[in-house]
Design an enzyme around this catalytic site. Sequence first.
Site, PDB file in Angstrom:
ATOM      1  N   HIS A 144      43.537  38.658  29.626  1.00  0.00           N
ATOM      2  CA  HIS A 144      43.456  39.223  30.983  1.00  0.00           C
ATOM      3  C   HIS A 144      44.879  39.513  31.502  1.00  0.00           C
ATOM      4  O   HIS A 144      45.406  38.797  32.348  1.00  0.00           O
ATOM      5  CB  HIS A 144      42.751  38.182  31.858  1.00  0.00           C
ATOM      6  CG  HIS A 144      42.350  38.635  33.217  1.00  0.00           C
ATOM      7  ND1 HIS A 144      43.118  39.450  33.998  1.00  0.00           N
ATOM      8  CD2 HIS A 144      41.245  38.357  33.940  1.00  0.00           C
ATOM      9  CE1 HIS A 144      42.498  39.652  35.145  1.00  0.00           C
ATOM     10  NE2 HIS A 144      41.360  38.999  35.140  1.00  0.00           N
ATOM     11  N   GLU A 249      42.982  44.655  30.256  1.00  0.00           N
ATOM     12  CA  GLU A 249      42.621  43.431  29.538  1.00  0.00           C
ATOM     13  C   GLU A 249      41.864  43.767  28.263  1.00  0.00           C
ATOM     14  O   GLU A 249      40.703  44.177  28.330  1.00  0.00           O
ATOM     15  CB  GLU A 249      41.708  42.565  30.418  1.00  0.00           C
ATOM     16  CG  GLU A 249      42.138  42.474  31.862  1.00  0.00           C
ATOM     17  CD  GLU A 249      41.013  42.023  32.795  1.00  0.00           C
ATOM     18  OE1 GLU A 249      40.083  41.322  32.352  1.00  0.00           O
ATOM     19  OE2 GLU A 249      41.062  42.374  33.980  1.00  0.00           O
TER      20      GLU A 249
HETATM   21  O1  LIG Z   1      39.354  36.204  40.381  1.00  0.00           O
HETATM   22  P1  LIG Z   1      39.157  36.067  38.900  1.00  0.00           P
HETATM   23  O2  LIG Z   1      38.024  35.127  38.532  1.00  0.00           O
HETATM   24  O3  LIG Z   1      40.430  35.677  38.202  1.00  0.00           O
HETATM   25  O4  LIG Z   1      38.742  37.479  38.354  1.00  0.00           O
HETATM   26  C1  LIG Z   1      39.580  38.580  38.568  1.00  0.00           C
HETATM   27  C2  LIG Z   1      38.952  39.865  38.033  1.00  0.00           C
HETATM   28  O5  LIG Z   1      38.919  39.796  36.629  1.00  0.00           O
HETATM   29  C3  LIG Z   1      38.500  41.000  36.002  1.00  0.00           C
HETATM   30  O6  LIG Z   1      38.507  40.797  34.624  1.00  0.00           O
HETATM   31  C4  LIG Z   1      37.097  41.337  36.434  1.00  0.00           C
HETATM   32  O7  LIG Z   1      36.724  42.591  35.875  1.00  0.00           O
HETATM   33  C5  LIG Z   1      37.027  41.415  37.947  1.00  0.00           C
HETATM   34  O8  LIG Z   1      35.666  41.623  38.331  1.00  0.00           O
HETATM   35  C6  LIG Z   1      37.556  40.132  38.563  1.00  0.00           C
HETATM   36  O9  LIG Z   1      37.549  40.259  39.973  1.00  0.00           O
END
Ligand SMILES: O=P(O)(O)OC[C@H]1O[C@@H](O)[C@H](O)[C@@H](O)[C@@H]1O
EC number: 5.1.3.15
Length: 274
Positions: A144, A249
Amino acid sequence: MSDLIQLRSPDGARATLSLQGGQLLSWQPAGAGEQLYHSPLSRSGPGLAQRGGVPVIFPQFAAQGVGPRHGIARTRRWALAHRDQGRQDALAVLRLQDDADTLRDWPHAFGLELTVRLSGAVLEMELAVENRGESRFEFQAALHSYWAVEDAARVVVEGLQDRRYMDSLSGLDGVQHSHRLELLSGKPIDRIIYGPASPLRLIELGETQTRRLHIETEGFDDVVLWNPGSEHGLADLPLADWQRFVCLELAQIEHRPVLEPGEEWVARQTVRLL
Ligand SMILES: O=P(O)(O)OC[C@H]1O[C@@H](O)[C@H](O)[C@@H](O)[C@@H]1O
């Protein structure tokens, strides 16, 4: 022992990894500045997800399962398995294994290994998943990556043309027709795009110069493009900082790999600053 591992290759490339979350927090290629965004409001500690760098998503993407959102790896403390400095590179290998705590969230015996290698203008990240149990399991995974930018509204992504996607904001499927996907100022974007080209190109059109990151994928079949936009309600992100990053990601979401006991799955991203 400190949670932070500092890597430096002889040519001057640098990186910082956090054992908490098994997360790359910073990458500075030789002769260049920071490439990863990390939120100043992010908190680190057992059970917390850090906002920035490259969190590892495993074994579940977002809420596509019954376990914790984005899985169990990003909130656990990993171990340093190995580190080395070669003539032209530096690398570290982090490991996470199941324990009583992970088994409560996901009832499988697993081993994760994250290898980070840097040299010059190149960063390589490899994620290996091993089934250490006696029954098969399936999973999703992603790196990510929060890529730091001056202004998200000046970013375009190339390498997604003619690809199918799922828009997570509307729940609708679509196809990316144009060669360049432009982010719109302040508007959120959240898409899972299937079968991206390799390399993907993240291009920031600056006032005076253009910055390009080429992201090669090996083993990841999907990519997520995410920016929360100017009206996000994320408590661990300053309101104006939506402008400071774009998440691209590399991921394995649509087709969940199935691992039999003893089997391993490996995928890589290789990022080059041009
Ligand atoms: O707030 P988190 O759990 O770290 O997620 C952040 C984002 O991560 C991304 O991978 C998702 O596609 C989004 O929907 C999400 O909002």
